[in-house]
Design an enzyme around this catalytic site. Sequence first.
Site, short mmCIF file in Angstrom:
data_model
loop_
_atom_site.label_atom_id
_atom_site.label_comp_id
_atom_site.label_asym_id
_atom_site.label_seq_id
_atom_site.Cartn_x
_atom_site.Cartn_y
_atom_site.Cartn_z
N LYS A 15 45.55 49.29 -29.51
CA LYS A 15 45.26 50.41 -28.59
C LYS A 15 43.77 50.53 -28.28
CE LYS A 15 45.62 53.65 -32.45
NZ LYS A 15 45.50 52.55 -33.45
N SER A 16 42.91 50.35 -29.31
CA SER A 16 41.47 50.49 -29.05
C SER A 16 41.00 49.38 -28.12
CB SER A 16 40.67 50.41 -30.35
OG SER A 16 41.04 51.44 -31.22
N HIS A 50 34.14 47.28 -34.98
CA HIS A 50 34.27 47.88 -33.64
C HIS A 50 32.95 47.81 -32.89
CE1 HIS A 50 38.27 49.86 -33.26
NE2 HIS A 50 38.28 49.63 -34.56
N1 LIG Z 1 31.52 56.69 -36.53
C1 LIG Z 1 31.90 55.64 -35.82
N2 LIG Z 1 33.22 55.31 -35.78
C2 LIG Z 1 33.60 54.26 -35.02
C3 LIG Z 1 32.65 53.50 -34.27
N3 LIG Z 1 33.33 52.52 -33.64
C4 LIG Z 1 34.65 52.66 -33.97
N4 LIG Z 1 34.80 53.71 -34.80
C5 LIG Z 1 36.07 54.24 -35.35
O1 LIG Z 1 36.96 53.22 -35.73
C6 LIG Z 1 38.29 53.76 -35.69
C7 LIG Z 1 39.31 52.70 -35.28
O2 LIG Z 1 39.28 51.63 -36.20
P1 LIG Z 1 40.57 50.86 -36.75
O3 LIG Z 1 41.09 51.60 -37.93
O4 LIG Z 1 40.15 49.44 -36.95
O5 LIG Z 1 41.64 50.93 -35.58
P2 LIG Z 1 43.19 50.64 -35.68
O6 LIG Z 1 43.91 51.92 -35.33
O7 LIG Z 1 43.57 50.01 -36.98
O8 LIG Z 1 43.45 49.50 -34.63
P3 LIG Z 1 43.82 49.50 -33.11
O9 LIG Z 1 45.24 49.93 -32.95
O10 LIG Z 1 43.64 48.06 -32.70
O11 LIG Z 1 42.86 50.42 -32.43
C8 LIG Z 1 38.27 54.86 -34.65
O12 LIG Z 1 38.73 56.05 -35.25
C9 LIG Z 1 36.80 55.01 -34.25
O13 LIG Z 1 36.37 56.36 -34.23
C10 LIG Z 1 31.27 53.86 -34.33
O14 LIG Z 1 30.40 53.26 -33.71
N5 LIG Z 1 30.96 54.93 -35.13
#
Ligand SMILES: Nc1nc2c(ncn2[C@@H]2O[C@H](COP(=O)(O)OP(=O)(O)OP(=O)(O)O)[C@@H](O)[C@H]2O)c(=O)[nH]1
Length: 187
Positions: A15-16, A50
């Site tokens: 999703k991201s 990310h």
């Molecule tokens: N504080 C902070 N958080 C970040 C930044 N970049 C990404 N994140 C956090 O990283 C989180 C998502 O990471 P994952 O846990 O890898 O995502 P996921 O849900 O497993 O994977 P997808 O379904 O592919 O999105 C989000 O809640 C973002 O807020 C940043 O620069 N700073």
Amino acid sequence: MGKIVLVTGGARSGKSRFAERLAEGYSGTCGYLATAEAGDAEMAVRIARHQARRGAGWATIEEPLEVGRALSEHDGRYSVILMDCLTLWISNLLFRHPAGAAGVIPEVERLIAGFPRLTTPLIMVTNEVGMGIVPEHPLARSFRDLAGEANQLVAAAADQVYVTISGMPLKLKDSTTSEDILGPFSP
Ligand SMILES: Nc1nc2c(ncn2[C@@H]2O[C@H](COP(=O)(O)OP(=O)(O)OP(=O)(O)O)[C@@H](O)[C@H]2O)c(=O)[nH]1
């Protein structure tokens, strides 16, 4: 693309990445509003991954609680703002709002009430958290229910809604082309 777009899906469903791709369709710098905090080493690694993926076309804003304020403060500065993610914001509110669980949905409603004032398109990422077994702990059940309710409210207010499954996006709603497969629906 619509002004308010919601992308939902399970953990690591893509999703991201899909939401980032939508944002990169706009020319100019994209704003990334992160609601996560690097509370431990595992989260720090996820965040670093990310950040590395986003690259130079992005500016990062970190705000775990005052999301509505951050959106209005940064309105007009970027071509689009991607908020990742709604679910972590709900979790942050649940633990830190003075009213606890009772304060969460009013905050979501306040955020939605601010949408018409935004001039910058907003893409929001959220999680479908309630599709597994019923959590044993009451706090986890409360979180699951609040996250589901928040998703419904934001999806109803969004112009477009997508779900990603196994890395594949599926469009659920598109009020810009009246392709809304579910029709009008109020949670
Ligand atoms: N504080 C902070 N958080 C970040 C930044 N970049 C990404 N994140 C956090 O990283 C989180 C998502 O990471 P994952 O846990 O890898 O995502 P996921 O849900 O497993 O994977 P997808 O379904 O592919 O999105 C989000 O809640 C973002 O807020 C940043 O620069 N700073």
